[in-house]
Design a protein around this motif. Structure first.
Motif, short mmCIF file in Angstrom:
data_model
loop_
_atom_site.label_atom_id
_atom_site.label_comp_id
_atom_site.label_asym_id
_atom_site.label_seq_id
_atom_site.Cartn_x
_atom_site.Cartn_y
_atom_site.Cartn_z
N PHE A 183 -7.00 4.84 -10.57
CA PHE A 183 -6.04 4.58 -8.66
C PHE A 183 -6.09 3.43 -8.76
O PHE A 183 -5.79 3.21 -8.08
CB PHE A 183 -6.80 6.02 -8.64
CG PHE A 183 -5.56 7.67 -9.11
CD1 PHE A 183 -4.40 7.17 -8.67
CD2 PHE A 183 -6.37 8.54 -10.31
CE1 PHE A 183 -3.66 8.89 -8.86
CE2 PHE A 183 -5.75 9.49 -10.02
CZ PHE A 183 -4.30 9.27 -9.81
N GLY A 184 -7.80 3.72 -8.24
CA GLY A 184 -8.07 2.13 -7.55
C GLY A 184 -7.25 0.93 -7.92
O GLY A 184 -7.08 -0.53 -6.92
N ALA A 185 -7.45 0.63 -9.08
CA ALA A 185 -7.29 -0.51 -10.09
C ALA A 185 -5.31 -0.69 -9.91
O ALA A 185 -5.67 -1.49 -8.77
CB ALA A 185 -7.22 -0.49 -11.63
N LEU A 186 -4.83 0.74 -9.86
CA LEU A 186 -3.79 0.37 -9.93
C LEU A 186 -2.99 -0.04 -8.87
O LEU A 186 -1.74 -0.64 -8.44
CB LEU A 186 -3.09 1.16 -10.54
CG LEU A 186 -3.25 1.44 -12.30
CD1 LEU A 186 -2.30 2.29 -12.42
CD2 LEU A 186 -2.45 0.45 -12.59
N PHE A 187 -3.58 0.81 -7.98
CA PHE A 187 -2.89 0.38 -6.13
C PHE A 187 -3.74 -0.59 -5.88
O PHE A 187 -2.98 -1.08 -4.86
CB PHE A 187 -3.93 1.54 -5.23
CG PHE A 187 -4.15 1.29 -4.00
CD1 PHE A 187 -3.20 1.82 -3.13
CD2 PHE A 187 -4.84 0.53 -3.53
CE1 PHE A 187 -2.51 1.64 -1.99
CE2 PHE A 187 -4.92 0.59 -1.80
CZ PHE A 187 -3.39 0.65 -1.31
N LEU A 188 -5.55 -1.57 -5.77
CA LEU A 188 -5.59 -2.55 -5.67
C LEU A 188 -4.35 -3.87 -6.54
O LEU A 188 -3.81 -4.77 -5.47
CB LEU A 188 -6.57 -2.91 -6.24
CG LEU A 188 -7.81 -2.36 -5.31
CD1 LEU A 188 -8.82 -2.60 -6.11
CD2 LEU A 188 -7.41 -2.90 -3.88
N MET A 192 1.34 6.30 -7.56
CA MET A 192 -0.03 7.09 -7.23
C MET A 192 0.39 8.32 -7.88
O MET A 192 0.22 8.95 -8.34
CB MET A 192 -1.10 7.09 -6.76
CG MET A 192 -1.56 5.00 -6.64
SD MET A 192 -2.29 4.94 -7.47
CE MET A 192 -1.71 3.38 -7.92
N VAL A 193 1.20 9.10 -6.63
CA VAL A 193 2.10 10.27 -6.34
C VAL A 193 2.16 10.35 -7.84
O VAL A 193 2.21 11.39 -8.51
CB VAL A 193 2.59 10.64 -4.93
CG1 VAL A 193 2.69 12.26 -5.10
CG2 VAL A 193 1.39 10.00 -4.38
N ALA A 194 3.21 9.95 -8.13
CA ALA A 194 4.70 9.22 -8.96
C ALA A 194 3.64 9.87 -10.45
O ALA A 194 4.37 10.71 -11.32
CB ALA A 194 5.69 8.53 -9.19
N SER A 198 0.59 -0.95 -0.21
CA SER A 198 0.01 -0.19 -0.10
C SER A 198 0.81 1.10 -0.25
O SER A 198 0.51 2.60 -0.91
CB SER A 198 -0.78 0.25 1.32
OG SER A 198 -1.74 -1.11 1.64
N VAL A 199 1.91 1.20 0.70
CA VAL A 199 2.46 1.84 0.43
C VAL A 199 3.33 3.19 -0.65
O VAL A 199 3.42 3.83 -1.27
CB VAL A 199 3.95 2.39 2.28
CG1 VAL A 199 4.40 3.20 1.96
CG2 VAL A 199 3.25 2.25 3.11
N PHE A 200 3.95 1.72 -1.33
CA PHE A 200 4.74 1.65 -2.17
C PHE A 200 3.53 2.27 -3.53
O PHE A 200 3.83 2.90 -4.29
CB PHE A 200 5.38 0.24 -2.69
CG PHE A 200 6.94 0.73 -1.97
CD1 PHE A 200 7.29 1.54 -2.66
CD2 PHE A 200 7.13 -0.20 -0.55
CE1 PHE A 200 9.01 1.19 -1.48
CE2 PHE A 200 7.72 0.59 -0.17
CZ PHE A 200 8.60 0.86 -0.54
N ALA A 201 2.71 1.91 -3.36
CA ALA A 201 1.06 1.67 -4.15
C ALA A 201 1.22 3.68 -4.36
O ALA A 201 0.97 4.23 -5.65
CB ALA A 201 0.30 0.88 -4.11
N ILE A 202 1.05 4.37 -3.38
CA ILE A 202 0.28 5.10 -2.81
C ILE A 202 1.78 5.91 -3.84
O ILE A 202 0.77 6.91 -4.61
CB ILE A 202 -0.07 5.79 -1.43
CG1 ILE A 202 -0.89 4.78 -1.18
CG2 ILE A 202 0.08 7.18 -1.31
CD1 ILE A 202 -1.51 4.77 0.75
#
Lengths: 389, 72
Positions: free
Chosen positions: A332-337, A319-321, A312-316
């Motif tokens: 966003f939700g798709a890539l995060f999950l 997302m920011v990048a 989760s930390v790295f996914a966030i």
């Protein structure tokens, strides 16, 4: 001449590397030492292994005496093997070896024929004289081989007989690494071979102290550790093993990413596919590298849960990048999950590598977390396709 | 290993004190100090550290110890 220079450099910083021989003035270079060892022992079609220093004549034949120091060749191949390259064919020939100046009173140290194990052992014995009995474990380390049954009572008894150990030493004792105990029954070995098994320390580096202390190990010598460094050196194989499935996953991601309002589009496949592959790479990095290395510092006992946290930390961060390249919450939700699920799965996979996870615990964890990972993947794919419309 | 513990209450390790002959080999082979000797008998002192490797089972001369993990 290269070799001589290389040895000289190593000798400055690392005690016990094979420059020791020339430092003591026994030979002008490592190359010459090898040639001396082979003098009179040449056989057509055979080549001397670089770790053999000389040969010793015994009542049971000619026994190779190995060097304690590792040569350049050994160090390079250690790096390959840590990355999983040619790992399944990294063996030494099973049988009896010696180190130092072993005699009839010297101890017999039993080990596996994985060359990384063998190198580790001889490097730990720079000033020790002993016999080394190498079992045929099909190139697997002591603990794994003991679990799989190749480092076993049967193989040990067979090897003691095959090497005529009773003609080599006057005592009736072999020192077996403690982690070999899973596959070796001390009582059965005694019954079948007459040799008494003494369990040595877990780590080869403790052998000199163990021997000095009348073959007794103190408590720390009997307990496994899993230090930051020990975890770190295991990660290259984790990453390498993820490579092939990751490549297949990437192909699937490009195809799925091409689905959009106009059916299938190649530009969509490329642009959105790259984002999805970035999420995949982030998940692999988080679950296959960061989670193993930071293992004790990440909350929860279940590895899959640790993988979710790190993922989760790295996914966030990802997302920011790449926020400017994604439009809409669904994307966003798709890539995060997706990233998080990959991280959780690879972290869970690492349970098979650690020295402290019980099979019963792993089974419990898998029953609980595989459904979570599958649902996350399914929701992620749905959102990803939806976000293209 | 104090800061690295796996799941609690999952190990299938069982010690039958009736059968224990007090040889202390289990305290020697266990890589996680699960056993200790007390009054010439082995005692499980840290069940949750057990990883079910089976070293104690293989080496117990009186068959006093068992582990039965599933397929893993």
């Amino acid at each position: 001449m290269d070799e001589k220079d290389g040895c000289g450099q190593d000798g400055q910083s690392t005690p016990g590397v094979n420059i020791m021989a020339s430092m003591e003035g026994r030979g002008p270079s490592c190359l010459n030492v090898d040639k001396d060892a082979l003098a009179g022992h040449e056989k057509p079609g055979f080549k001397l292994c670089s770790y053999v220093d000389s040969f010793s004549e015994t009542h049971a034949g000619r026994i190779p005496i190995v060097k304690s120091g590792l040569g350049k060749e050994d160090l390079f191949s250690t790096v390959y093997v840590r990355w999983g390259i040619r790992r399944h064919d990294y063996k030494v020939v099973p049988g009896l070896y010696g180190i130092g100046h072993p005699d009839r009173a010297s101890e017999v140290l039993v080990t596996a024929n994985f060359k990384l194990t063998f190198d580790h052992l001889r490097r730990a014995l720079p000033h020790i004289s002993a016999w080394i009995l190498v079992l045929d474990t099909k190139g697997i380390n002591v603990w794994c081989a003991a679990g799989k049954g190749t480092f076993s009572t049967r193989e040990l008894v067979k090897r003691i007989e095959a090497c005529s150990l009773e003609k080599i030493v006057d005592h009736k004792r072999v020192i077996v690494p403690q982690l070999g105990a899973t596959g070796v029954s001390a009582a059965d070995v005694k019954k079948q071979s007459g040799f008494r098994v003494v369990y040595g320390p877990i780590r080869a580096k403790d052998i000199p102290a163990f021997l000095k202390n009348n073959r007794t190990a103190d408590k720390p010598m009997r307990q496994v550790t899993f230090t930051l460094y020990e975890r770190f050196v295991l990660t290259p194989v984790e990453l390498k093993n993820a490579l092939k499935p990751a490549f297949i996953a990437a192909l699937v991601l490009f195809v799925v990413s091409g689905v959009g309002p106009g059916g299938f589009s190649f530009s969509g496949a490329w642009e959105r596919g790259l984002l999805a592959v970035l999420a995949l790479v982030t998940g692999i990095f988080s679950g296959g590298f960061v989670t193993p290395v930071l293992l004790p510092y990440i909350p929860f006992r279940e590895f899959a849960a640790k993988g979710i946290i790190a993922g989760s930390v790295f996914a966030i961060l990802l997302m920011v990048a790449i926020s400017s390249a994604i439009n809409g919450m669904a994307g966003f939700g798709a890539l995060f999950l997706f990233s998080m699920a990959i991280s959780s799965f690879l972290a869970m996979n690492f349970t098979g590598t650690t020295p402290f996870t019980s099979p019963s615990g792993v089974e419990k964890e898998m029953k609980r977390f595989i459904p979570v990972q599958v649902v996350a993947l399914a929701v992620s794919s749905g959102l990803w396709i939806y976000s293209a419309f | 290993m104090k800061n690295l513990r796996y799941l609690d209450n999952v190990s299938t390790l069982v010690l039958d004190d009736e059968k224990c002959v007090g040889c202390s080999l289990c305290t020697e082979v266990c890589p996680h100090a699960v056993f200790e000797m007390a009054q010439n008998r082995a005692l499980i002192v840290d069940l949750n550290a057990c990883m079910e490797c089976g070293a104690c089972v293989t080496n117990c001369p009186s068959g006093a110890i068992s582990v039965s993990p599933g397929v893993g």
